[in-house]
Design an enzyme around this catalytic site. Sequence first.
Site, PDB file in Angstrom:
ATOM      1  N   GLU A  62      -6.785  -7.822  -0.474  1.00 60.47           N
ATOM      2  CA  GLU A  62      -7.122  -7.700   0.853  1.00 60.47           C
ATOM      3  C   GLU A  62      -8.643  -7.705   0.845  1.00 60.47           C
ATOM      4  O   GLU A  62      -9.277  -6.686   0.758  1.00 60.47           O
ATOM      5  CB  GLU A  62      -6.620  -6.784   1.603  1.00 60.47           C
ATOM      6  CG  GLU A  62      -4.969  -6.994   1.726  1.00 60.47           C
ATOM      7  CD  GLU A  62      -4.510  -5.797   2.869  1.00 60.47           C
ATOM      8  OE1 GLU A  62      -5.140  -5.287   3.234  1.00 60.47           O
ATOM      9  OE2 GLU A  62      -3.021  -6.191   2.998  1.00 60.47           O
ATOM     10  N   GLU A  71       0.722  -1.088  -0.004  1.00 65.27           N
ATOM     11  CA  GLU A  71      -0.060   0.017   0.026  1.00 65.27           C
ATOM     12  C   GLU A  71       0.868   1.448  -0.110  1.00 65.27           C
ATOM     13  O   GLU A  71       0.728   2.234   0.618  1.00 65.27           O
ATOM     14  CB  GLU A  71      -0.896   0.061   1.096  1.00 65.27           C
ATOM     15  CG  GLU A  71      -1.890  -1.076   1.093  1.00 65.27           C
ATOM     16  CD  GLU A  71      -2.830  -1.212   2.438  1.00 65.27           C
ATOM     17  OE1 GLU A  71      -2.551  -0.597   3.361  1.00 65.27           O
ATOM     18  OE2 GLU A  71      -3.923  -1.789   2.136  1.00 65.27           O
TER      19      GLU A  71
END
Length: 634
Positions: A271, A192
Amino acid sequence: APGSALLSSPVSLLFLLRFPSATYTPRSAYPPARSFQLDYEDDCFRKDGAPFRYISGSIHYARVPRPAWRDRLLKMYMSGLSAVQVYIPWNYHEPLPGVYDFAGDRDVEAFLDLTAELGLLVILRPGPYICAEWEMGGLPAWLLWKPDIVLRSSHPAYLAAVDSWLHVLLPKIKPRLYQHGGNIISVQVENEYGSYYACDYEYLRHLLGSFRALLGTEVLLFTTDGTQVWELRCGTLQGLYATIDFGPGTPMEEEEEEERGWEGPGSVNSEYYTGWLDYWGEAHASTSSARVAQGLEDMLELGASVNMYMFHGGTNFAYWSGADFKDQYKPVTTSYDYDAPLSEAGDPTEKLFAIRTVISKFQPLPVGPMPPATPKYAYGRVHADLLDVLDVLCPSGPIQSQFPLTFEAIKQAHGFVLYRTRLPRDVLDPTTLGAPPHSVCDRGYVMLQQEYQGTLERDGQTMLRVMGREGDTLDVLLENMGRISFGANISDFKGLLGNLSLDSSPLSNWLIYPLAIDTAIQQGWPHAALPKSSSRGRAGPAFYTGTFETPGIAWDTFVKFPGWTKGQLWINGFNLGRYWPPRGPQQTLFVPGSVLHVGRPNNITVLELEGAPPTPFLLFLDQPLFNRTLTATE
Ligand SMILES: *[C@@H]1O[C@H](CO)[C@@H](O)[C@H](O)[C@H]1NC(C)=O
Ligand SMILES: *[C@@H]1O[C@H](CO)[C@@H](O)[C@H](O)[C@H]1NC(C)=O
Ligand SMILES: *[C@@H]1O[C@H](CO)[C@@H](O)[C@H](O)[C@H]1NC(C)=O
Ligand SMILES: *[C@@H]1O[C@H](CO)[C@@H](O)[C@H](O)[C@H]1NC(C)=O
């Protein structure tokens, strides 16, 4: 020629018959070389040349005791998963610069061996930054020994540390890549990164170069980011496959899907959130099974590959829980149950069965029963004696300093440091003892002449009123509650970051004791060498010990703290993590049966920081308790 030998074998004939004749040529009858690739043209993964989609679940070996690894992985396999997604926390393996630990619970290769043995593929996420709500996002606290370091950037000190780590780690990974006969199909670079303020492409390019150099050119490398365009802007890099992450109920308008690159079989949700993490002082997060199952089914119908985060959350044992920063410092609880399909204790939940039913519509489930929940046992009450010796926990002796030093300055990564000085004058009227805002990182337990005065807190109370005589001993026990794991503030220094002042005048001449509590407890203290019992009250930091017997079999259990306030628990030297029932929501700590002894006493050590009950005992239950739960349904 090998071709004719192949045709003469009945087994191979069956093999040939399964191929549509139109695509058949003698050479393609050979099992293709092991490969795992992205087919950009057809927008799909290809495993050994054939279209492939994975249904995966996250498990963090660092949050599961090693004796439970096989059980948890087997349950994941039996749920119908084809892969597991695994983070490697750098700070778990390199406790000091150049000092590596891959033994016992840290034997990541043994964990990967088990995944292969059980027939699971692996999506590996070796960081070096992982977030994961893990202490400092997996980065070692010793990086902050250089206070000016810019983490997750091309700052030379940071890159040098990253490179030496990757040179140790990635050679262990390379032979396990799918192309080399192993079960690792893809490897994530960073994590991320698009959400991080630095947006340093040099850094990502450097990582890409190191991963390519150490893992080879065939391995499928990818990035993972949030769904916002700005997150993808800084997180993605040419040459890296971009995946995204989002939870159930995220609206999926058609244009949005296109914008996110969420279009078809080549799409990956790295995710997919099955639940969420908990912070101390907030409600236990929970997400309904129906909602998680429906969202999964929608994605699988699109042909996407999905990783469920988490499939099994586990526990932030010892000091490994991280923290977030959203307007204020928010430490994460010891439990990382996550409301995941496999509970913290590894038990299949209703959510697991709902997910398994969805998976069965898309790929066959393995034959055989789901292993049942592990039996839990309620062990009854344990009484504990009071002990209150802190100085013995610092064999190296204190460090002298005019003004307070941070944990990083004295090279203490986790746990506790005691700061001691003396009152410079008589203080006959209640007088303010205080620290600048946000400078007590994260909690300071204040004692004057060994009498507990109260607690200073990072974003809370920063002053107390005290009275005393010149020369009286002032102690402040500083607790690190976990370094921030996400966002701009991951350079999260610990300890007294500013001066402690008496009536605005800074106190000086400190003795600073870095406490090696875990080392002492692992060596049998205080059970082996009982310090003399304190005659003081039950307020302020003190140790309590006790023993209990395990009847027959060492079952998993949950320990409750009736009347206790806040502290840390060890059983047989194993650090089970922080308890803090008045803050909640977590009211119990998970105790894996594997840390318990059968046929001889189990040693319990409690470090209670604020106040123990008049009759200290612990209660062992067969299920976890949360005092407040918030369920997301729509
Ligand atoms: C950390 O958080 C504070 C408070 O929000 C902010 O002022 C500061 O800039 C942040 N630090 C960094 C490095 O961004
Ligand atoms: C503490 O006080 C001293 C003396 O006033 C000052 O020199 C020093 O910079 C202060 N330290 C911090 C961290 O504020
Ligand atoms: C448990 O306590 C006994 C003394 O009662 C001690 O000899 C032993 O080393 C301790 N074991 C552990 C694992 O701490
Ligand atoms: C959970 O415990 C904390 C501390 O006692 C309290 O503030 C909170 O209100 C409790 N929640 C519930 C629902 O009891």
